[in-house]
Enzyme design. Structure first.
Site, PDB file in Angstrom:
ATOM      1  N   HIS A 199       0.815  -1.211   0.000  1.00  0.00           N
ATOM      2  CA  HIS A 199       0.000   0.000   0.000  1.00  0.00           C
ATOM      3  C   HIS A 199       0.847   1.259   0.000  1.00  0.00           C
ATOM      4  O   HIS A 199       0.463   2.285  -0.540  1.00  0.00           O
ATOM      5  CB  HIS A 199      -0.942  -0.011   1.198  1.00  0.00           C
ATOM      6  CG  HIS A 199      -2.101  -0.917   0.995  1.00  0.00           C
ATOM      7  ND1 HIS A 199      -2.074  -2.229   1.337  1.00  0.00           N
ATOM      8  CD2 HIS A 199      -3.298  -0.678   0.438  1.00  0.00           C
ATOM      9  CE1 HIS A 199      -3.226  -2.774   1.011  1.00  0.00           C
ATOM     10  NE2 HIS A 199      -3.990  -1.858   0.461  1.00  0.00           N
ATOM     11  N   GLU A 441       0.612 -12.234 -27.188  1.00  0.00           N
ATOM     12  CA  GLU A 441       1.898 -12.261 -26.490  1.00  0.00           C
ATOM     13  C   GLU A 441       2.576 -13.616 -26.572  1.00  0.00           C
ATOM     14  O   GLU A 441       3.553 -13.873 -25.882  1.00  0.00           O
ATOM     15  CB  GLU A 441       1.760 -11.780 -25.043  1.00  0.00           C
ATOM     16  CG  GLU A 441       0.626 -12.376 -24.276  1.00  0.00           C
ATOM     17  CD  GLU A 441       0.444 -11.770 -22.868  1.00  0.00           C
ATOM     18  OE1 GLU A 441       1.295 -11.003 -22.415  1.00  0.00           O
ATOM     19  OE2 GLU A 441      -0.562 -12.111 -22.229  1.00  0.00           O
ATOM     20  N   ASP A 465       6.035 -10.305 -22.930  1.00  0.00           N
ATOM     21  CA  ASP A 465       6.024 -11.754 -23.116  1.00  0.00           C
ATOM     22  C   ASP A 465       6.333 -12.157 -24.546  1.00  0.00           C
ATOM     23  O   ASP A 465       7.045 -13.126 -24.782  1.00  0.00           O
ATOM     24  CB  ASP A 465       4.671 -12.333 -22.695  1.00  0.00           C
ATOM     25  CG  ASP A 465       4.602 -12.494 -21.189  1.00  0.00           C
ATOM     26  OD1 ASP A 465       5.570 -13.022 -20.612  1.00  0.00           O
ATOM     27  OD2 ASP A 465       3.605 -12.070 -20.585  1.00  0.00           O
ATOM     28  N   CYS A 512       0.505  -2.892 -25.385  1.00  0.00           N
ATOM     29  CA  CYS A 512       0.523  -2.485 -23.985  1.00  0.00           C
ATOM     30  C   CYS A 512       1.746  -2.994 -23.233  1.00  0.00           C
ATOM     31  O   CYS A 512       1.849  -2.838 -22.032  1.00  0.00           O
ATOM     32  CB  CYS A 512      -0.762  -2.909 -23.272  1.00  0.00           C
ATOM     33  SG  CYS A 512      -0.969  -4.694 -23.210  1.00  0.00           S
TER      34      CYS A 512
HETATM   35  C1  PEP Z   1       3.235  -8.080 -21.727  1.00  0.00           C
HETATM   36  O1  PEP Z   1       3.524  -9.275 -21.650  1.00  0.00           O
HETATM   37  O2  PEP Z   1       3.778  -7.290 -22.521  1.00  0.00           O
HETATM   38  C2  PEP Z   1       2.216  -7.515 -20.835  1.00  0.00           C
HETATM   39  C3  PEP Z   1       1.783  -6.279 -20.982  1.00  0.00           C
HETATM   40  O3  PEP Z   1       1.789  -8.316 -19.826  1.00  0.00           O
HETATM   41  P1  PEP Z   1       2.598  -8.509 -18.448  1.00  0.00           P
HETATM   42  O4  PEP Z   1       3.777  -7.590 -18.448  1.00  0.00           O
HETATM   43  O5  PEP Z   1       1.635  -8.208 -17.362  1.00  0.00           O
HETATM   44  O6  PEP Z   1       2.980  -9.958 -18.550  1.00  0.00           O
HETATM   45 MG    MG Z   2       2.252 -10.576 -20.516  1.00  0.00          MG
END
Ligand code: PEP
Ligand code: MG
Length: 588
Positions: A199, A441, A465, A512
């Site tokens: 937190h 991914e 990933d 993302c």
């Molecule tokens: C990614 O794999 O790029 C992703 C956004 O997911 P995470 O980083 O949460 O695995």
């Molecule tokens: Mg990921």
């Protein structure tokens, strides 16, 4: 400032709140008070009970005052934490138990408080109520206050932090952090313990105060007054840096401050190229507390809400209602802007408290994300029901992580539909149908992207990933980190294939993963044709500045040049040099 200055030291912790800071260390001594342990004579019992009553009343008054102070300045309602502390002071589980120990066991009040606190913490471990379970630290905080008051010690003295200090502590309760950050503008926070999800990290992020947590024994080794340079994104701490390190650090600070200043100037401008190509810039979040920062930096929506963070650091998963409230809060706060909520990506490095002991031989390739959900149907359905209910309160987009084939997507969608029907039968309010997309991914999903488009409403590429699986390098393994190359030709070709598939079917394609927020890659991603880029809030302004300064043709020329090369190093050198030429510092 009496202690001798340290030689140069470095610590690597967990980057918990982005930003860079330089300041002198203020080491908070939050070590537990030594509890006196005394046996009472019969005639000492009554006075001891009175002493306890006085300490309870004093603690209550102190907390009420602190809460009032917070309420006057705090838009985030961190005063609620103090209200919870006050409730504990009135809770029979604490008050009656302490009284019982004093009367029955004839022990002094301080000792009784510690014993009850230990028992409470043990109980909270096992009850499925998030509020108490997550706040074992708060039990200590309340017990400490009581013991200090019983012993006539000054309680809130440590919070007199000088302005612009780097606060270094073994641990910092959320209440301490909230009170301190309200009172004074501290430059940064370092704690020995804690993680991204603690937190205190959340309060720091919400307050945009750079913080590094989980920094080992930093609080023992950093002396008061030491000069501390802190990078809250990379989790780096430099103590008493050399002249050269200091110069470099000041330069990154200057750039960071410039970027932040630019954020304020450009937050409401669209990310549009000089020839009119519009890219949507969204924010990635783990907790609702990050929303004020996301909005202040001009995010047009949430591109990734990593819901698994609601499940970490606890023994039982959050209930459907608890999840519903969390999702609804984000949807409402975004006021109709798109909010992309990703279903649980548990497993791999994100292991829920209950499963910490279950070690998989190769977690990155194991039972994680959508595989984990399909193997734990009730857990998955609980989340889907919560999401369906929350969809009535905003502009939801749902996405499934780590899809590797069409069957998984079908399976996940059919669970969603089953939950929708179930809620419908019970007359539970839900929003209208919302887009359901997937994270691309895995190389597998990337290479059948042209088939997945038929059943996914959008793609969001998770490069963290995708790169790990494409280049066969464990993203957690420092030994192979040098091979982690977002500009590897195979990565670029894979991305191109995914974008082309999405464009061919006319579905939106976002990114993302971390690659989206690094300004070095902005032109490459623009040229590839991504419609949306989603990143940590503070990265948005810089990426936007670059997009607004170029044309798509310019970006395409750069990509063409890059993809004409072969080795990752050549491509990196080329892109870095081109970005440096165009935007000077951004490429560093
Ligand atoms: C990614 O794999 O790029 C992703 C956004 O997911 P995470 O980083 O949460 O695995
Ligand atoms: Mg990921």
């Amino acid at each position: 400032m009496s202690t001798q200055a340290n030689p140069t030291l470095t610590f690597k912790g967990i980057g918990a709140s982005p930003g860079v800071a330089l300041g002198h260390a203020y080491v908070l001594d939050r070590r537990r008070v030594r509890t006196p342990k005394l046996r009472l004579a019969d005639e000492e019992v009554e006075p001891e009970l009175m002493r306890m009553k006085t300490a309870l009343e004093l603690s209550d008054r102190q907390l009420a005052e602190l809460k009032d102070q917070i309420a006057q300045h705090d838009a985030h309602d961190h005063g609620l934490i103090l209200e919870a502390h006050r409730l504990m002071l009135h809770d029979p589980m604490l008050v009656d138990e302490v009284r019982k120990l004093i009367e029955r066991d004839r022990i002094n009040a301080e000792w009784a408080v510690r014993r009850v606190a230990r028992k409470l913490k043990h109980m909270f471990d096992n009850i499925p109520d998030e509020y108490f379970r997550e706040r074992r630290a708060d039990v200590d905080y309340v017990a400490d206050r009581l013991v200090r008051n019983l012993m006539g010690q000054v309680v809130d003295e440590e919070l007199e932090v000088p302005p612009d200090a780097i606060v270094v502590a073994h641990d910092l309760s959320p209440a301490d952090a909230a009170v301190m950050l309200r009172k004074v503008k501290v430059a940064g926070i370092v704690t020995d313990v804690g993680g991204q999800t603690s937190h205190t990290a959340i309060v720091a992020r919400a307050r945009e105060t750079p913080a590094v947590v989980g920094a080992g024994r930093a609080s023992e080794q950093i002396n008061p007054g030491d000069l501390v340079a802190l990078d809250g994104r990379r989790g780096l701490i430099l103590v008493n840096p050399s002249e050269e390190q200091l110069a470099r650090f000041r330069e990154s600070m200057r750039r960071f401050q410039e970027t932040e200043a630019a954020a304020l100037r450009t937050w409401d401008l669209p990310a549009v190229t000089t020839d009119g190509v519009r890219v949507h810039l969204n924010g990635n979040i783990e907790f609702a507390e990050e929303l004020p920062s996301v909005l202040a930096h001009g995010a047009e929506g949430i591109g990734l809400y990593r819901t698994e963070f609601l499940f970490l650091d606890r023994q039982t998963p959050p209930s459907e209602d608890e999840q519903y409230r969390a999702y609804r809060q984000v949807l409402e706060a975004m006021e109709g802007r798109p909010v992309t909520i990703r279903t649980l990506d548990l497993g791999g490095d994100k292991v829920p408290g209950t499963r910490k002991h279950e070690k998989e031989p190769n977690p990155a390739m194991g039972l994680r994300a959508i595989r984990y959900c399909l193997a734990h149907r009730e857990l998955f359905r609980t989340q889907l029901r919560a999401l369906l209910r929350a969809s009535a309160h905003g502009n939801l987009r749902l996405m499934f992580p780590l899809i590797s084939g069409l069957s998984e997507l079908r399976e996940a969608r059919s669970e969603l539909e089953a939950c929708r029907s179930e809620l419908g039968r019970h007359g539970v309010p839900m929003g209208r149908r919302f887009p359901v997309g997937i994270m691309v991914e895995t190389p597998s999903a990337a290479w059948i992207a042209d088939r997945l488009v038929a059943e996914a409403d959008f793609f969001s590429v998770g490069t963290n990933d995708l790169i790990q699986y494409s280049l066969a390098i464990d993203r957690q393994n420092r030994e192979v980190a040098y091979l982690y190359k977002p500009l590897h030709l195979s990565v670029l070709r894979t991305l191109q294939h995914v974008v082309n598939a999405a464009k061919g079917a006319n579905i939106p394609v976002a990114m993302c993963g971390e690659m989206a927020g690094d300004p070095v890659y902005t032109l490459v991603l623009l040229a590839l044709g991504f419609d949306e880029l989603s990143m940590t809030a503070m990265q948005i302004p810089e990426v936007k500045r670059i997009i607004r300064a170029v044309s798509r043709d310019d970006a395409r020329a750069l990509l063409e040049g890059a993809m004409g090369l072969t080795t990752a190093e050549e491509i990196e050198r080329f892109v870095h040099a081109e970005m440096e030429r165009r935007f000077l510092e951004e490429a560093e």
